[in-house]
Design a protein around this motif. Structure first.
Motif, short mmCIF file in Angstrom:
data_model
loop_
_atom_site.label_atom_id
_atom_site.label_comp_id
_atom_site.label_asym_id
_atom_site.label_seq_id
_atom_site.Cartn_x
_atom_site.Cartn_y
_atom_site.Cartn_z
N LYS A 90 -1.20 -9.39 45.72
CA LYS A 90 -2.42 -10.18 45.50
C LYS A 90 -2.56 -11.29 46.56
N PRO A 114 -8.77 -13.91 39.04
CA PRO A 114 -8.84 -14.13 37.59
C PRO A 114 -7.51 -14.65 37.04
N GLY A 115 -7.61 -15.48 35.99
CA GLY A 115 -6.43 -15.86 35.23
C GLY A 115 -6.19 -14.79 34.18
N ILE A 161 -7.34 -12.63 31.54
CA ILE A 161 -8.60 -12.13 30.96
C ILE A 161 -8.23 -10.98 30.02
N THR A 219 -8.03 -7.83 28.88
CA THR A 219 -8.31 -6.43 29.22
C THR A 219 -7.10 -5.59 28.77
N VAL A 221 -3.84 -6.72 30.47
CA VAL A 221 -3.23 -7.96 29.97
C VAL A 221 -2.63 -7.76 28.57
N TYR A 233 3.49 -7.62 42.42
CA TYR A 233 2.11 -7.95 42.04
C TYR A 233 1.66 -9.20 42.82
N ASN A 272 -11.61 -3.24 43.02
CA ASN A 272 -11.00 -3.83 41.83
C ASN A 272 -9.75 -3.12 41.30
N ALA A 301 -10.58 9.58 41.29
CA ALA A 301 -9.80 9.46 42.53
C ALA A 301 -8.74 8.39 42.37
N ASP A 302 -7.66 8.58 43.12
CA ASP A 302 -6.59 7.58 43.22
C ASP A 302 -6.85 6.76 44.48
N VAL A 303 -7.18 5.49 44.32
CA VAL A 303 -7.59 4.67 45.46
C VAL A 303 -6.47 4.46 46.49
N LEU A 340 -11.95 -5.15 33.73
CA LEU A 340 -12.87 -5.91 34.58
C LEU A 340 -13.84 -5.00 35.32
N VAL A 381 -10.34 -7.83 44.50
CA VAL A 381 -9.74 -8.47 43.33
C VAL A 381 -8.31 -8.89 43.64
N ASP A 385 -12.32 5.98 39.41
CA ASP A 385 -11.12 5.70 38.61
C ASP A 385 -10.25 6.95 38.59
P1 NAD Z 1 -7.06 -2.47 33.42
O1 NAD Z 1 -5.72 -1.81 33.44
O2 NAD Z 1 -7.63 -2.88 32.12
O3 NAD Z 1 -8.10 -1.56 34.22
C1 NAD Z 1 -7.78 -1.12 35.52
C2 NAD Z 1 -8.51 0.17 35.82
O4 NAD Z 1 -8.11 0.58 37.15
C3 NAD Z 1 -8.13 1.31 34.88
O5 NAD Z 1 -9.29 1.99 34.47
C4 NAD Z 1 -7.21 2.19 35.72
O6 NAD Z 1 -7.27 3.56 35.35
C5 NAD Z 1 -7.77 1.96 37.11
N1 NAD Z 1 -6.80 2.23 38.18
C6 NAD Z 1 -5.55 1.74 38.29
N2 NAD Z 1 -4.95 2.25 39.38
C7 NAD Z 1 -5.85 3.08 39.97
C8 NAD Z 1 -5.81 3.90 41.12
N3 NAD Z 1 -4.70 4.01 41.88
N4 NAD Z 1 -6.92 4.60 41.46
C9 NAD Z 1 -8.03 4.53 40.68
N5 NAD Z 1 -8.11 3.80 39.56
C10 NAD Z 1 -7.03 3.08 39.21
O7 NAD Z 1 -6.92 -3.75 34.37
P2 NAD Z 1 -7.86 -5.04 34.53
O8 NAD Z 1 -7.24 -6.13 33.77
O9 NAD Z 1 -9.28 -4.68 34.30
O10 NAD Z 1 -7.60 -5.33 36.06
C11 NAD Z 1 -8.53 -5.00 37.08
C12 NAD Z 1 -8.13 -5.74 38.34
O11 NAD Z 1 -8.13 -7.14 38.06
C13 NAD Z 1 -6.72 -5.41 38.83
O12 NAD Z 1 -6.71 -5.41 40.25
C14 NAD Z 1 -5.90 -6.56 38.30
O13 NAD Z 1 -4.74 -6.80 39.05
C15 NAD Z 1 -6.89 -7.69 38.42
N6 NAD Z 1 -6.62 -8.85 37.58
C16 NAD Z 1 -6.74 -8.78 36.24
C17 NAD Z 1 -6.49 -9.91 35.48
C18 NAD Z 1 -6.65 -9.92 33.99
O14 NAD Z 1 -6.35 -10.94 33.39
N7 NAD Z 1 -7.12 -8.87 33.37
C19 NAD Z 1 -6.09 -11.09 36.09
C20 NAD Z 1 -5.96 -11.12 37.46
C21 NAD Z 1 -6.24 -10.00 38.20
#
Ligand code: NAD
Length: 260
Positions: A162, A188-189, A191, A193, A196, A158, A92, A64-66, A18, A143, A37
């Motif tokens: 959230k 988001p539901g 999605i 990625t 998921v 989780y 995010n 960076a680690d957020v 996302l 997010v 990231d």
């Molecule tokens: P993803 O795993 O595909 O991508 C997440 C990105 O965040 C990765 O590039 C990862 O390296 C980075 N990341 C993780 N922890 C980190 C940290 N401590 N510091 C810096 N970077 C970090 O995940 P996504 O599906 O794109 O999810 C993104 C956000 O959306 C998340 O918060 C997730 O919980 C939320 N979300 C996703 C979905 C979905 O369906 N994909 C649904 C609901 C919520």
């Protein structure tokens, strides 16, 4: 003129999923970007991909680690140094953790999920908001997840993290609305990625595609969402046009969270 033209947006977790989809949408609309990231290789690939697709985009990358407060302080300071301001913040980065029932959940994984999904989102707001207060303008999009408005089996930390993101979003909206800052969350539901895809592997290691199809059938649209469908909503929430929506958690789930 497009709505994000010339705006400066920070995106955490920008290397894939996302975050990357939103980076592409913001770049297409003419925004300057700080991409954060902790996956250095994937972040470099994301930057190269953006440079090819949007050669005019100004893109700063920060590994960076957020979940570390000094990292948040640094990505904010670097963004102000390079671009002079922060108009939008897509907060995010997040992880799912391992799936397990509440009573047997691995405590170290529990703490890690909370550290990244809750404390990391908090540190981001803690350092971005003072910059936006000085500008008397800002758009924050945190997010959450459908797991921030509903329970999800076997995902206790989780879901806890959230729900907390949704709560912090309401508080930030209350406390900083007077400074011209709107704060919203998205929920988001499912999605499609990398996160998921991994969840489907955990649900059905022998046949992840069957798990995916099962999820899709439960959705009113009979399909999963695409990252670009989330990015379009986020781009609007990050835009000047979205000036009187604040403190909301907006489901992007094909309507699924309405079912009983
Ligand atoms: P993803 O795993 O595909 O991508 C997440 C990105 O965040 C990765 O590039 C990862 O390296 C980075 N990341 C993780 N922890 C980190 C940290 N401590 N510091 C810096 N970077 C970090 O995940 P996504 O599906 O794109 O999810 C993104 C956000 O959306 C998340 O918060 C997730 O919980 C939320 N979300 C996703 C979905 C979905 O369906 N994909 C649904 C609901 C919520």
């Amino acid at each position: 003129m497009s709505t994000l033209q010339g705006k400066t947006i920070i995106i955490t977790g920008a290397a894939m999923g996302l975050g990357l989809a939103t980076a592409q949408e913001c770049a297409a609309q003419g925004a300057n970007l700080t991409l954060v990231d902790f996956n250095e290789k994937a972040l470099a690939e994301a930057k190269a991909d953006l440079a090819t697709k949007f050669p005019k985009a100004n893109v700063l990358t920060i590994v960076a680690d957020v979940s570390k407060e000094e990292a948040a302080a640094n990505y904010v300071a670097e963004t102000v140094k390079v671009f002079g301001r922060i108009d939008g913040f897509y907060n995010n980065a997040g992880i799912e953790g391992r799936q397990a029932p509440l009573t047997s959940y691995d405590v170290d994984v529990f703490k890690k999920v909370i550290d990244i999904n809750l404390t990391g989102v908090y540190f981001g707001m803690r350092h971005v908001i003072p910059v936006m207060q000085k500008q008397k303008y800002g758009r924050i999009v945190n997010v959450a997840s459908v797991g921030g408005i509903r329970g999800v089996m076997n995902q206790t930390p989780y879901v806890a993290s959230k729900h907390a993101v949704s709560g912090m979003t309401k508080n930030a909206a209350l406390e900083y609305g007077r400074d011209g800052i709107t704060t919203n969350a998205i929920a988001p539901g499912a999605i499609l990625t990398p996160m998921v895809a991994e969840a489907f592997r955990q649900v059905n290691p022998a046949d992840p595609k069957a798990a995916e199809d099962g999820y899709a059938q439960a959705n009113p649209t009979k399909r999963l969402g695409q990252p670009s469908e989330v990015a379009k909503v986020v781009a609007f929430l990050l835009s000047e046009d979205c000036s009187y929506v604040s403190g909301q958690t907006i489901a992007i789930d094909g309507g699924e969270s309405n079912s009983y």
